[in-house]
Design an enzyme around this catalytic site. Structure first.
Site, PDB file in Angstrom:
ATOM      1  N   ARG A 188      -4.729   0.074  -0.434  1.00  0.00           N
ATOM      2  CA  ARG A 188      -4.607   0.938  -1.422  1.00  0.00           C
ATOM      3  C   ARG A 188      -5.656   2.085  -1.508  1.00  0.00           C
ATOM      4  O   ARG A 188      -6.857   1.871  -1.164  1.00  0.00           O
ATOM      5  CB  ARG A 188      -4.937   0.037  -2.817  1.00  0.00           C
ATOM      6  CG  ARG A 188      -3.425  -0.708  -3.109  1.00  0.00           C
ATOM      7  CD  ARG A 188      -2.477   0.322  -3.656  1.00  0.00           C
ATOM      8  NE  ARG A 188      -1.222  -0.280  -4.247  1.00  0.00           N
ATOM      9  CZ  ARG A 188       0.077  -0.569  -3.289  1.00  0.00           C
ATOM     10  NH1 ARG A 188      -0.075  -0.172  -2.307  1.00  0.00           N
ATOM     11  NH2 ARG A 188       0.971  -1.206  -3.901  1.00  0.00           N
ATOM     12  N   GLU A 247      -3.840   9.716  -5.524  1.00  0.00           N
ATOM     13  CA  GLU A 247      -2.966  10.373  -4.588  1.00  0.00           C
ATOM     14  C   GLU A 247      -1.836  11.094  -5.572  1.00  0.00           C
ATOM     15  O   GLU A 247      -1.506  10.595  -6.515  1.00  0.00           O
ATOM     16  CB  GLU A 247      -2.239   9.118  -3.646  1.00  0.00           C
ATOM     17  CG  GLU A 247      -1.541   8.154  -4.172  1.00  0.00           C
ATOM     18  CD  GLU A 247      -1.186   7.060  -3.157  1.00  0.00           C
ATOM     19  OE1 GLU A 247      -0.452   6.071  -3.697  1.00  0.00           O
ATOM     20  OE2 GLU A 247      -1.934   7.103  -2.230  1.00  0.00           O
ATOM     21  N   HIS A 269       1.639   7.886   1.840  1.00  0.00           N
ATOM     22  CA  HIS A 269       1.803   6.485   1.266  1.00  0.00           C
ATOM     23  C   HIS A 269       3.247   5.874   1.843  1.00  0.00           C
ATOM     24  O   HIS A 269       4.018   5.384   1.112  1.00  0.00           O
ATOM     25  CB  HIS A 269       1.620   6.404   0.023  1.00  0.00           C
ATOM     26  CG  HIS A 269       1.499   4.815  -0.755  1.00  0.00           C
ATOM     27  ND1 HIS A 269       0.941   4.867  -2.064  1.00  0.00           N
ATOM     28  CD2 HIS A 269       2.169   3.631  -0.346  1.00  0.00           C
ATOM     29  CE1 HIS A 269       0.985   3.570  -2.516  1.00  0.00           C
ATOM     30  NE2 HIS A 269       1.535   2.926  -1.345  1.00  0.00           N
TER      31      HIS A 269
END
Length: 328
Positions: A244, A273, A291
């Protein structure tokens, strides 16, 4: 007159949807047992009356589900996070409202471990700088000081869960010396996996040439890697994060790259993000990958099918899998 079917809502992130409108993978599991509908939401502020009346919700990542949004759900038995992490959901508030929060902890184990190793190899072998040089019609190996022999390096794993173990075993097979830090595992895990355990994070940071993060985002792990921790790393160290974003303090890691304090970073996830500015994107010796570590054709289908199975159990009143907030 027959009562209406229960509703299972799929909450997809409006900015970058990851599902598909037909919800074919979910419908294949749920069949005629419930209505399945997809909703595009930026946050729980976008919850419609129909969503608030759903019997179960499947939620993709990056859509925050907070206390106020949970309070509006009238009959939701379960909220299933379509993925491993559940930090986007206020699980304590869900517990207060009797809503079980579940996740899918094992769907992308292979993909995320593979991605972590791919980032580590790209850094240790400097693939991207060499690619740019060749495509500029040059042939100078300017990054030679950063090119490393894997079997001379120590690969440090922070968090030896499913994915951390898979990454550790891959690194071991490639010839790295592998060490790990995980304060929550019982004694003997290191012997079972055949790697070295250290008892303090600082000890791992001081000896690792590659640090690969595989821990959930909690209050304990938020900014686990910040200025103090980065100062402990070797100047030639590489940092990989497929966990994360906020496990690493973004300003600290970017500053360390700009000043040359560390040799490089491969970040599949970043705090707040995606990257926010052109200056952040121009940070030297940084690889960022949207991601996407979890993502493959196979993993997404497995994830969606598992979430659908849990949602189906919820509307049928059956026991639920993978509960993370203690609501049975």
């Amino acid at each position: 007159m027959s009562s209406p079917k229960p509703l299972i809502g799929i909450i997809d992130w409006a900015k970058s949807p990851l599902g598909e409108p037909e919800c074919t993978a979910e419908r294949a599991v749920i069949g005629d047992a419930a209505e399945v509908r997809r909703f595009l939401c930026s946050s729980d502020d976008d919850f419609t009356d129909e969503i608030c009346g759903a019997d179960a919700l499947i939620v993709w990542h990056n859509t925050p589900i907070r206390a106020a949004g949970l309070a509006r759900l009238r009959q939701c038995r379960a909220l299933i996070r379509n993925g491993v992490g559940f930090d986007s959901v206020d699980i304590a508030a869900a517990r207060e409202h009797g809503i079980a929060v579940c996740n899918v902890p094992d769907y992308g184990t292979e993909e995320v471990a593979d991605h972590a190793i791919a980032l580590a190899l790209a850094l240790c072998r400097q693939l991207f700088p060499l690619d740019r040089e060749a495509k500029q019609l040059g042939w100078t190996i300017r990054v030679e000081p950063r090119l490393r022999r894997l079997r001379e390096l120590t690969f440090g794993v922070v968090g030896l869960g499913r994915i951390g173990t898979a990454a550790a075993l891959r690194a071991k097979a490639l010839g790295f010396k592998v060490v790990f830090y995980d304060p929550y595992l019982p004694n003997g895990v290191d012997k079972a996996v055949g790697i070295v355990r250290v008892r303090q994070l600082d000890e791992l940071l001081r000896q690792a040439d590659v640090v690969s993060l595989h821990c959930p985002l909690t209050e304990e792990t938020r900014h686990l890697i910040a200025e103090r921790e980065i100062a402990l790393l070797k100047p030639g160290a590489f940092v990989v994060n497929t966990a994360r974003g906020a496990v690493i303090k973004k300003t600290a890691i970017l500053d360390a790259l700009r000043t040359g304090r560390i040799a490089g970073a491969g970040l599949d996830v970043v705090e707040d993000e995606p990257l926010q500015t052109a200056e952040e994107a121009a940070t030297p010796n940084l690889i960022v990958t949207c991601h996407a570590a979890f993502c493959s054709v196979e993993s997404k289908l497995e994830m969606r099918a598992t979430s659908a199975r849990i949602a189906l159990a919820a509307v049928r009143g059956e026991p639920l899998e993978n509960i993370v907030n203690g609501v049975g």
